[in-house]
Write a protein that holds these residues in place. Structure first.
Motif, PDB file in Angstrom:
ATOM      1  N   MET A 107       0.251 -31.007  14.701  1.00  0.00           N
ATOM      2  CA  MET A 107      -1.005 -31.685  14.940  1.00  0.00           C
ATOM      3  C   MET A 107      -0.929 -33.031  14.240  1.00  0.00           C
ATOM      4  O   MET A 107      -0.943 -33.104  13.012  1.00  0.00           O
ATOM      5  N   ALA A 108      -0.792 -34.098  15.014  1.00  0.00           N
ATOM      6  CA  ALA A 108      -0.646 -35.439  14.463  1.00  0.00           C
ATOM      7  C   ALA A 108      -1.912 -36.259  14.713  1.00  0.00           C
ATOM      8  O   ALA A 108      -2.612 -36.056  15.705  1.00  0.00           O
ATOM      9  N   PHE A 109      -2.197 -37.165  13.783  1.00  0.00           N
ATOM     10  CA  PHE A 109      -3.293 -38.112  13.993  1.00  0.00           C
ATOM     11  C   PHE A 109      -2.764 -39.522  13.770  1.00  0.00           C
ATOM     12  O   PHE A 109      -1.796 -39.742  13.038  1.00  0.00           O
ATOM     13  N   GLU A 110      -3.410 -40.461  14.421  1.00  0.00           N
ATOM     14  CA  GLU A 110      -2.974 -41.864  14.342  1.00  0.00           C
ATOM     15  C   GLU A 110      -4.195 -42.761  14.204  1.00  0.00           C
ATOM     16  O   GLU A 110      -5.151 -42.650  14.974  1.00  0.00           O
ATOM     17  N   VAL A 111      -4.178 -43.648  13.204  1.00  0.00           N
ATOM     18  CA  VAL A 111      -5.303 -44.545  12.963  1.00  0.00           C
ATOM     19  C   VAL A 111      -4.765 -45.900  12.508  1.00  0.00           C
ATOM     20  O   VAL A 111      -3.795 -45.974  11.752  1.00  0.00           O
ATOM     21  N   MET A 112      -5.375 -46.976  12.965  1.00  0.00           N
ATOM     22  CA  MET A 112      -4.907 -48.320  12.657  1.00  0.00           C
ATOM     23  C   MET A 112      -5.238 -48.707  11.207  1.00  0.00           C
ATOM     24  O   MET A 112      -6.313 -48.400  10.693  1.00  0.00           O
ATOM     25  N   HIS A 113      -4.287 -49.392  10.561  1.00  0.00           N
ATOM     26  CA  HIS A 113      -4.450 -49.834   9.177  1.00  0.00           C
ATOM     27  C   HIS A 113      -4.525 -51.359   9.120  1.00  0.00           C
ATOM     28  O   HIS A 113      -3.536 -52.057   9.350  1.00  0.00           O
ATOM     29  N   ILE A 114      -5.726 -51.877   8.838  1.00  0.00           N
ATOM     30  CA  ILE A 114      -6.020 -53.320   8.698  1.00  0.00           C
ATOM     31  C   ILE A 114      -5.536 -54.113   9.919  1.00  0.00           C
ATOM     32  O   ILE A 114      -5.250 -55.299   9.833  1.00  0.00           O
ATOM     33  N   GLY A 115      -5.421 -53.461  11.060  1.00  0.00           N
ATOM     34  CA  GLY A 115      -5.007 -54.161  12.271  1.00  0.00           C
ATOM     35  C   GLY A 115      -3.525 -54.425  12.378  1.00  0.00           C
ATOM     36  O   GLY A 115      -3.058 -54.959  13.397  1.00  0.00           O
ATOM     37  N   TYR A 116      -2.744 -54.046  11.351  1.00  0.00           N
ATOM     38  CA  TYR A 116      -1.312 -54.339  11.359  1.00  0.00           C
ATOM     39  C   TYR A 116      -0.494 -53.291  12.099  1.00  0.00           C
ATOM     40  O   TYR A 116       0.311 -53.606  12.980  1.00  0.00           O
ATOM     41  N   ALA A 117      -0.670 -52.043  11.706  1.00  0.00           N
ATOM     42  CA  ALA A 117       0.145 -50.973  12.283  1.00  0.00           C
ATOM     43  C   ALA A 117      -0.580 -49.647  12.102  1.00  0.00           C
ATOM     44  O   ALA A 117      -1.352 -49.473  11.151  1.00  0.00           O
ATOM     45  N   PRO A 118      -0.338 -48.695  12.999  1.00  0.00           N
ATOM     46  CA  PRO A 118      -0.985 -47.390  12.848  1.00  0.00           C
ATOM     47  C   PRO A 118      -0.340 -46.559  11.753  1.00  0.00           C
ATOM     48  O   PRO A 118       0.875 -46.608  11.557  1.00  0.00           O
ATOM     49  N   VAL A 119      -1.174 -45.830  11.036  1.00  0.00           N
ATOM     50  CA  VAL A 119      -0.690 -44.799  10.125  1.00  0.00           C
ATOM     51  C   VAL A 119      -0.677 -43.491  10.906  1.00  0.00           C
ATOM     52  O   VAL A 119      -1.666 -43.134  11.557  1.00  0.00           O
TER      53      VAL A 119
END
Length: 201
Positions: A38-50
């Motif tokens: 189960m993976a999640f993906e969220v953008m970090h400061i607009g630079y790259a997804p964590v």
């Protein structure tokens, strides 16, 4: 000669019995925790997804494969099992700014509805409970394969992929939104195998 009424009635009953379809019961499946991601993906400061995951998960559901109907299901994620390959970030994610794992040790998803969209696809609607709040979420689901497992346990097994997008702020998780250090939209991706098993119900 008049027909024998008893014979006629018996013939009619047999004909009805052989032409009435027998409805299959939904089979019970348990998620194989050794083959669950189960993976999640969220953008970090607009630079790259964590990209992160939960490493401690359990689940079960009932599925009628012949009718392609999912009748019930539950997934449970241990919030303190969050992992993003960075110790300090993982510690922060367990704190009240995000998952608040001490107060809310579980994130749960409880199925409420299922709509078939294709031969092996569907949309699962369920209640996602996180941080003490429950909101509906739609999850796109694909049944990749169903067959007797070729190795190991050799039980009948389903292979499933699923994906959904949520806004974390809908559950009150607002840390870092203003300014947008951490994105609001979170993409969830699931991949797992589920083994037919009636013993856990």
């Amino acid at each position: 000669m008049k027909p024998n009424l008893a014979h006629a009635a018996l013939f009619s009953a047999l004909l009805t019995a052989t032409t009435t379809p027998v409805l299959a019961e939904p089979e019970k499946f348990v998620v194989d925790d050794e083959h669950f991601s189960m993976a999640f993906e969220v953008m970090h400061i607009g630079y790259a997804p964590v990209i992160g995951m939960f490493r401690d998960i359990e689940g079960r559901f009932e599925f009628d494969e012949e009718a392609n109907e999912l009748s019930s299901g539950t997934l449970i994620f241990r919030s303190d099992s969050v992992f993003t390959n960075h110790d300090k970030r993982d510690e922060h994610l367990r704190k009240p700014d995000f998952l608040d794992s001490k107060k809310y040790p579980e994130v749960t998803f409880e199925l409420t509805d299922f709509e078939t969209t294709g031969k092996n696809t569907g949309t699962v609607t369920g209640d996602l409970t996180m941080l003490g709040k429950t909101r509906p979420v739609d999850v796109d689901v694909t049944l990749n394969k169903s067959d007797k497992y070729p190795i190991g346990h050799k039980d009948y097994t389903l292979g499933i992929s699923a994906e959904a997008t949520i806004k974390r702020s809908d559950w009150g998780m607002t840390y870092g939104l203003d300014p947008e250090l951490v994105g609001d939209e979170v993409t969830l991706r699931f991949g797992f195998e589920a083994i037919k098993d009636s013993s856990f119900f």
